[in-house]
Design an enzyme around this catalytic site. Structure first.
Site, PDB file in Angstrom:
ATOM      1  N   ARG A 130       0.529  -1.269   0.199  1.00 23.84           N
ATOM      2  CA  ARG A 130       0.260  -0.451  -0.018  1.00 23.84           C
ATOM      3  C   ARG A 130       1.320   1.049   0.295  1.00 23.84           C
ATOM      4  NH1 ARG A 130      -2.784  -3.907   2.285  1.00 23.84           N
ATOM      5  NH2 ARG A 130      -4.703  -4.274   2.335  1.00 23.84           N
TER       6      ARG A 130
ATOM      7  N   HIS B  65      -1.563  -2.475  -4.298  1.00 27.02           N
ATOM      8  CA  HIS B  65      -0.361  -3.180  -5.490  1.00 27.02           C
ATOM      9  C   HIS B  65      -0.383  -2.924  -6.483  1.00 27.02           C
ATOM     10  CE1 HIS B  65       0.149  -6.011  -2.391  1.00 27.02           C
ATOM     11  NE2 HIS B  65      -1.513  -7.186  -2.636  1.00 27.02           N
TER      12      HIS B  65
ATOM     13  N   HIS C 148       2.737 -13.360  -5.535  1.00 27.62           N
ATOM     14  CA  HIS C 148       1.471 -13.181  -4.862  1.00 27.62           C
ATOM     15  C   HIS C 148       0.986 -14.791  -4.219  1.00 27.62           C
ATOM     16  CE1 HIS C 148      -1.273 -11.554  -2.399  1.00 27.62           C
ATOM     17  NE2 HIS C 148      -0.914 -10.658  -1.934  1.00 27.62           N
ATOM     18  N   THR C 149       1.694 -15.575  -4.871  1.00 34.30           N
ATOM     19  CA  THR C 149       1.490 -17.004  -5.336  1.00 34.30           C
ATOM     20  C   THR C 149       1.089 -17.290  -3.872  1.00 34.30           C
ATOM     21  OG1 THR C 149       2.554 -17.621  -7.131  1.00 34.30           O
ATOM     22  CG2 THR C 149       1.922 -18.699  -5.215  1.00 34.30           C
ATOM     23  N   TYR C 150      -0.147 -17.733  -3.415  1.00 39.82           N
ATOM     24  CA  TYR C 150      -0.971 -18.521  -2.482  1.00 39.82           C
ATOM     25  C   TYR C 150       0.106 -20.196  -2.161  1.00 39.82           C
ATOM     26  CZ  TYR C 150      -3.975 -14.917  -1.327  1.00 39.82           C
ATOM     27  OH  TYR C 150      -4.157 -13.192  -0.898  1.00 39.82           O
TER      28      TYR C 150
ATOM     29  N   ASP D 108      -0.416 -10.510   7.902  1.00 40.23           N
ATOM     30  CA  ASP D 108      -0.009  -9.270   6.735  1.00 40.23           C
ATOM     31  C   ASP D 108       0.411  -8.144   7.087  1.00 40.23           C
ATOM     32  OD1 ASP D 108      -3.222  -7.761   5.210  1.00 40.23           O
ATOM     33  OD2 ASP D 108      -1.019  -8.378   4.500  1.00 40.23           O
TER      34      ASP D 108
ATOM     35  N   GLU E 195       5.584 -12.673   0.015  1.00 43.70           N
ATOM     36  CA  GLU E 195       6.064 -12.081  -0.576  1.00 43.70           C
ATOM     37  C   GLU E 195       7.153 -11.369  -0.287  1.00 43.70           C
ATOM     38  OE1 GLU E 195       2.201  -9.510  -1.316  1.00 43.70           O
ATOM     39  OE2 GLU E 195       1.268 -11.203  -0.073  1.00 43.70           O
TER      40      GLU E 195
END
Ligand code: G6D
Length: 350
Positions: free
Chosen positions: A80, A105, A179-181, A252, A313
């Site tokens: 952000r 993003h 941004h892969t989970y 986060d 990330e």
């Protein structure tokens, strides 16, 4: 090594191509030219079962919104930017406001929604895809024409190496990440709460109520952010620490890394035996435990839910444009932006 590419669909007449990379030991990665999106990484568990360890929508149409940014490259600036503005060289810039008054993003059409030029390559010991995109001057409010190259390389050590390069004709902020989970249970059979996470980090960045770093760089000792000896994610989400609670009971948060290329981030799933070791040249990593994953969207053959995946990330520290004591995220005109992160997949038989 094997490389297969196939036309998957199209967006406004632009073909969406899927690239499937396979090494000589059975590991496979599938990615798209849309958002450089990783939709599958097949790696073995301790019984030799090859299963997908990343989250991916079942329906392609879900990627046209993709609120969780599943699998994609994020840019121009990951994270952000407060009030969607910054000052550079005594000039003020206004970015697209896509999260209340803040910029998240990369804005409305960040790199995750770009259809990249893409070309596969295959050599004796590695196979991969090179993605290219020109982000034009003024895009989302950013200055400068920026030529970005992202390369995914799979080798025979079961490692995915993501390298980023960029050059701009004007000074501009640039912070790229993926941004892969990850969910090492395989095919999202379980959530990530039994995963163990270890990070070589002495300090983290507390967030304000808008999930933006306050600027404080806080010691992890005595907090649920101390991952130097490792913790299960279930232990983390059960913490009553306000920083854990107000982001949705999880992480986060940016962690400041102590080391580079020294196995600084290790994610382990005891039941499957799968281990992911992440190494990077970036100063930090934002760990997001999927606290806001939407309920009920079809992913990996199951319905998405909180904690179904974790993002690691690797990146510059978020909102660095407003914190001069953070490592700079400014790419100077004519300089080359270069960053590499390695994701090594292993199996532990303990
Ligand atoms: C939420 O706050 C989180 C972000 O960190 C994450 O990247 C996004 O969901 C997908 O906004």
């Amino acid at each position: 090594m094997k490389l297969v590419q196939e036309r998957r669909t199209e967006i406004n007449g632009h073909p969406i191509i899927a690239f499937t990379l396979a090494n000589d030991h059975g590991m496979e990665i599938t990615c798209l030219n849309y958002g450089c999106m990783i939709t599958s990484i097949l790696v073995p568990d301790k019984n030799g079962n090859y299963e997908n360890v990343v989250l991916a929508f079942d329906e392609f149409s879900s990627y046209l919104t993709n609120r969780p940014y599943l699998g994609t490259v994020i840019g121009r600036v990951a994270g952000r930017i407060k009030n969607s503005c910054f000052e550079l060289n005594r000039k003020k810039y206004k970015l697209y406001e896509n999260e209340n008054k803040n910029h998240l993003h990369g804005g409305k059409k960040g790199f995750h929604h770009v259809i990249w030029q893409a070309a596969g390559f295959s050599k004796k010991e590695e196979v991969g895809v090179r993605f290219l995109h020109r982000s034009v001057d003024g895009e989302e409010g950013y200055p400068g024409n920026v030529d970005v190259q992202v390369t995914y390389t799979l080798n025979n050590q079961n490692e995915l190496i993501i390298s980023y390069h960029a050059i701009s004709d004007q000074d501009t902020p640039l912070t790229l990440t993926n941004h892969t989970y990850f969910n090492l249970s395989g095919n999202a059979q379980r959530d990530i709460l039994q995963h163990e996470l270890k990070i070589k980090s002495d300090r983290f960045l507390p967030l304000d109520h808008e999930f933006i770093p306050t600027g404080e760089i806080k010691d992890v000792a005595g907090t649920p952010f101390d991952l130097r000896q490792g913790k299960t994610l279930k232990e983390v989400i059960n913490s009553t620490d306000p920083q854990i609670c107000f982001v949705g009971h999880g992480y986060d948060h940016p962690f400041v890394l102590n080391a580079h290329y020294e196995e600084e981030i290790v994610l382990f799933d005891p039941k499957s035996g799968r281990t992911l070791v992440v190494e990077t040249d970036e100063p930090g990593v934002v760990v997001y435990t999927g606290n806001h994953l939407p309920n009920g969207e079809k992913m990996n053959g199951v319905l998405s839910r909180k904690y179904l995946g974790i993002c690691l990330e690797t990146q510059a520290l978020p909102d660095a444009v407003h914190h001069p004591h953070f490592p700079s995220c400014i790419l100077r005109a004519g300089e080359v932006y270069s960053s590499t992160t390695k994701y090594a997949f292993r199996v532990s038989y303990e």
